[in-house]
Scaffold this motif. Structure first.
Motif, mmCIF file in Angstrom:
data_model
loop_
_atom_site.group_PDB
_atom_site.id
_atom_site.type_symbol
_atom_site.label_atom_id
_atom_site.label_comp_id
_atom_site.label_asym_id
_atom_site.label_seq_id
_atom_site.Cartn_x
_atom_site.Cartn_y
_atom_site.Cartn_z
ATOM 1 N N UNK A 108 9.190 5.684 -7.116
ATOM 2 C CA UNK A 108 10.016 4.793 -7.934
ATOM 3 C C UNK A 108 10.167 3.425 -7.287
ATOM 4 N N UNK A 109 10.262 3.412 -5.971
ATOM 5 C CA UNK A 109 10.383 2.155 -5.230
ATOM 6 C C UNK A 109 9.723 2.361 -3.868
ATOM 7 N N UNK A 110 9.124 1.305 -3.348
ATOM 8 C CA UNK A 110 8.426 1.367 -2.061
ATOM 9 C C UNK A 110 9.161 0.501 -1.051
ATOM 10 N N UNK A 111 9.458 1.071 0.103
ATOM 11 C CA UNK A 111 9.964 0.290 1.236
ATOM 12 C C UNK A 111 8.802 0.110 2.197
ATOM 13 N N UNK A 126 -3.525 -6.490 4.513
ATOM 14 C CA UNK A 126 -4.493 -5.911 3.575
ATOM 15 C C UNK A 126 -3.901 -4.689 2.866
ATOM 16 N N UNK A 127 -3.197 -3.845 3.636
ATOM 17 C CA UNK A 127 -2.587 -2.651 3.054
ATOM 18 C C UNK A 127 -1.524 -3.045 2.024
ATOM 19 N N UNK A 128 -0.752 -4.070 2.341
ATOM 20 C CA UNK A 128 0.284 -4.513 1.397
ATOM 21 C C UNK A 128 -0.344 -5.037 0.109
ATOM 22 N N UNK A 129 -1.398 -5.791 0.228
ATOM 23 C CA UNK A 129 -2.060 -6.333 -0.961
ATOM 24 C C UNK A 129 -2.581 -5.231 -1.865
ATOM 25 N N UNK A 130 -3.055 -4.136 -1.262
ATOM 26 C CA UNK A 130 -3.508 -2.994 -2.060
ATOM 27 C C UNK A 130 -2.324 -2.322 -2.758
ATOM 28 N N UNK A 131 -1.221 -2.194 -2.049
ATOM 29 C CA UNK A 131 -0.015 -1.600 -2.617
ATOM 30 C C UNK A 131 0.531 -2.457 -3.753
ATOM 31 N N UNK A 132 0.506 -3.755 -3.556
ATOM 32 C CA UNK A 132 1.032 -4.685 -4.560
ATOM 33 C C UNK A 132 0.292 -4.546 -5.894
ATOM 34 N N UNK A 133 -0.984 -4.149 -5.831
ATOM 35 C CA UNK A 133 -1.786 -3.987 -7.045
ATOM 36 C C UNK A 133 -1.329 -2.787 -7.884
ATOM 37 N N UNK A 134 -0.558 -1.880 -7.272
ATOM 38 C CA UNK A 134 -0.128 -0.681 -7.982
ATOM 39 C C UNK A 134 0.949 -0.978 -9.020
ATOM 40 N N UNK A 135 1.568 -2.142 -8.924
ATOM 41 C CA UNK A 135 2.584 -2.541 -9.895
ATOM 42 C C UNK A 135 3.930 -1.852 -9.722
ATOM 43 N N UNK A 136 4.177 -1.326 -8.540
ATOM 44 C CA UNK A 136 5.446 -0.668 -8.248
ATOM 45 C C UNK A 136 6.413 -1.650 -7.584
ATOM 46 N N UNK A 137 7.736 -1.451 -7.765
ATOM 47 C CA UNK A 137 8.696 -2.301 -7.044
ATOM 48 C C UNK A 137 8.534 -2.115 -5.534
ATOM 49 N N UNK A 138 8.387 -3.218 -4.805
ATOM 50 C CA UNK A 138 8.196 -3.152 -3.352
ATOM 51 C C UNK A 138 9.248 -4.022 -2.664
ATOM 52 N N UNK A 139 9.874 -3.472 -1.649
ATOM 53 C CA UNK A 139 10.817 -4.222 -0.810
ATOM 54 C C UNK A 139 10.250 -4.220 0.608
ATOM 55 N N UNK A 140 10.002 -5.412 1.145
ATOM 56 C CA UNK A 140 9.510 -5.509 2.527
ATOM 57 C C UNK A 140 10.710 -5.467 3.473
ATOM 58 N N UNK A 169 13.482 -8.391 3.797
ATOM 59 C CA UNK A 169 14.875 -8.164 4.182
ATOM 60 C C UNK A 169 14.870 -7.865 5.675
ATOM 61 N N UNK A 170 15.540 -8.725 6.453
ATOM 62 C CA UNK A 170 15.557 -8.570 7.910
ATOM 63 C C UNK A 170 16.708 -7.652 8.324
ATOM 64 N N UNK A 171 16.381 -6.591 9.062
ATOM 65 C CA UNK A 171 17.413 -5.643 9.482
ATOM 66 C C UNK A 171 17.199 -5.198 10.919
ATOM 67 N N UNK A 172 18.238 -4.593 11.445
ATOM 68 C CA UNK A 172 18.114 -3.823 12.684
ATOM 69 C C UNK A 172 18.746 -2.467 12.401
ATOM 70 N N UNK A 173 17.923 -1.444 12.284
ATOM 71 C CA UNK A 173 18.469 -0.106 12.049
ATOM 72 C C UNK A 173 19.248 0.377 13.272
ATOM 73 N N UNK A 174 19.000 -0.263 14.401
ATOM 74 C CA UNK A 174 19.694 0.107 15.644
ATOM 75 C C UNK A 174 21.126 -0.418 15.653
ATOM 76 N N UNK A 175 21.321 -1.698 15.300
ATOM 77 C CA UNK A 175 22.661 -2.305 15.339
ATOM 78 C C UNK A 175 23.362 -2.276 13.978
ATOM 79 N N UNK A 176 22.601 -2.053 12.913
ATOM 80 C CA UNK A 176 23.180 -2.055 11.568
ATOM 81 C C UNK A 176 23.105 -3.398 10.865
ATOM 82 N N UNK A 177 22.651 -4.422 11.576
ATOM 83 C CA UNK A 177 22.569 -5.751 10.973
ATOM 84 C C UNK A 177 21.599 -5.741 9.784
ATOM 85 N N UNK A 178 22.048 -6.277 8.661
ATOM 86 C CA UNK A 178 21.194 -6.412 7.480
ATOM 87 C C UNK A 178 21.022 -5.148 6.661
ATOM 88 N N UNK A 179 21.537 -4.001 7.150
ATOM 89 C CA UNK A 179 21.312 -2.734 6.441
ATOM 90 C C UNK A 179 22.026 -2.726 5.086
#
Length: 355
Positions: A108-111, A126-140, A169-179
């Protein structure tokens, strides 16, 4: 003495009808499947990000059997899955194709995860460009930004935007910033396909999410401008409130029942406090020129009805939040007080804004 201009039984009957009407519709939404696909290198912090978003360690959940060996599928809750899709980075074209097919047909959505320390590599581009062609919602997701200074973060974010034309979206899963920002972006993306509620059920940010649901319902109630007085559209207002109660119960992972919701209604809207609110409203309407049994003064009625419907819905929503957040064990007298206090607060704030 019962106020003849407030029929609490009529209001409860309207709620009963609204529940019957809305519950079937609600079940169709919550019986859907949600699959969030994680794509990225092994050191990009995919697991830790899901843990930060949900408060659960999804890798401790046993992978669901029967899926392609190139994708690991974890069920966080009924019908809600995390799919780890490392095969897209496999140099074997057959393995990569199978993983790509899974994402295209199921996700349903790609992270899409990037390690901030290395930025987006040529292979990842290159991998992202291939994924983008799938037409799915993508969040970097640019993870591990705690390893960079502020200027380095800007440089990596700019690099990603220049390479693929998307902002990360810039995050740090370690500190919680941006989550929390990432959480909001996922929710907003899933809203477009009607699956945001499923994500909120496994979210760590439940009360923040409920707050948004309450604010939306409050605005809708104000627009309806309905009240339990002659001429009011009870079904419209109770429909908004019933849907809100069902959603809040679901977010807190409870199977909502009519009995539970009516218990909240009886201790708030149709209880003694609800009747006091209605008495205040009728007094205000009479001051504006309305006499029971006579024609309503349309503009005055709409203004008062809108304000009260909004405040009632706001207070009712937060009473539901308290009820389900407590595990449905909160004292009903306390629930009544929560409704009363928040109704008065919301009404007073609206009056200040209009002054």
């Amino acid at each position: 003495m019962e106020n003849p201009e407030f029929d609490s039984k009529e209001y409860e009957n309207a709620f009963n009808k609204s529940y019957d009407d809305k519950h079937e519709e609600f079940e169709k939404i919550t019986n859907q499947k949600l699959i969030i696909s994680l794509i990225g290198s092994v050191n990009a912090g995919k697991s830790s990000t899901i843990n930060a978003l949900t408060g659960k360690n999804y890798t401790e959940v046993k992978a669901r059997a029967g899926w392609t060996k190139n994708v690991s599928l974890y069920e966080l809750s009924k019908g809600i899955y995390i799919a780890d899709t490392p095969g897209l980075f496999d140099i074997d074209s057959d393995v990569s194709k199978k993983a790509s097919d899974f994402v295209e047909n199921t996700a349903d959505v790609i992270l899409y995860f990037i390690n901030a320390a290395s930025g987006m590599t040529a292979h990842e581009k290159r991998a992202f460009q291939e994924i983008d062609k799938l037409g799915k919602p993508v969040i970097i997701v640019l993870n591990k930004i705690d390893a960079l200074d502020p200027n380095e973060r800007v440089d990596v974010l700019n690099q990603i935007r220049e390479e693929v034309g998307y902002s990360a979206i810039a995050i740090s899963s370690k500190t919680g910033e941006g989550v929390q920002q990432l959480h909001s972006e996922i929710t907003k993306t899933l809203e477009t396909i009607g699956k945001d509620l499923l994500f909120l059920k496994v979210s760590k940010y439940k009360e923040q999410s409920v707050k948004k649901l309450i604010n939306i319902a409050t605005g809708a109630a104000a627009a309806v401008g309905a009240l339990p007085i002659p001429g009011a559209d009870l079904i419209a207002l109770t429909g908004i409130q019933t849907t809100l109660a069902l959603k809040i119960a679901y977010v807190y992972d409870f199977e909502p029942s009519k009995q539970d919701i009516m218990k909240i209604v009886a201790s708030t809207v149709t209880g003694s406090i609800g009747k006091q609110i209605t008495r205040w409203t009728i007094t205000a309407l009479k001051a504006a020129g309305w006499i029971p049994g006579a024609q309503l003064v349309e503009i005055a009625t709409m203004a008062v009805a809108s304000a009260v419907a909004a405040s009632m819905t706001f207070a009712f929503g937060w009473a539901c939040n308290a009820y389900y957040k407590s595990g449905m064990v909160i004292n009903l007298d306390d629930l009544s007080k929560i409704f009363d206090d928040l109704y008065k607060k919301h009404k007073a704030e609206n009056e200040v804004q209009k002054a």
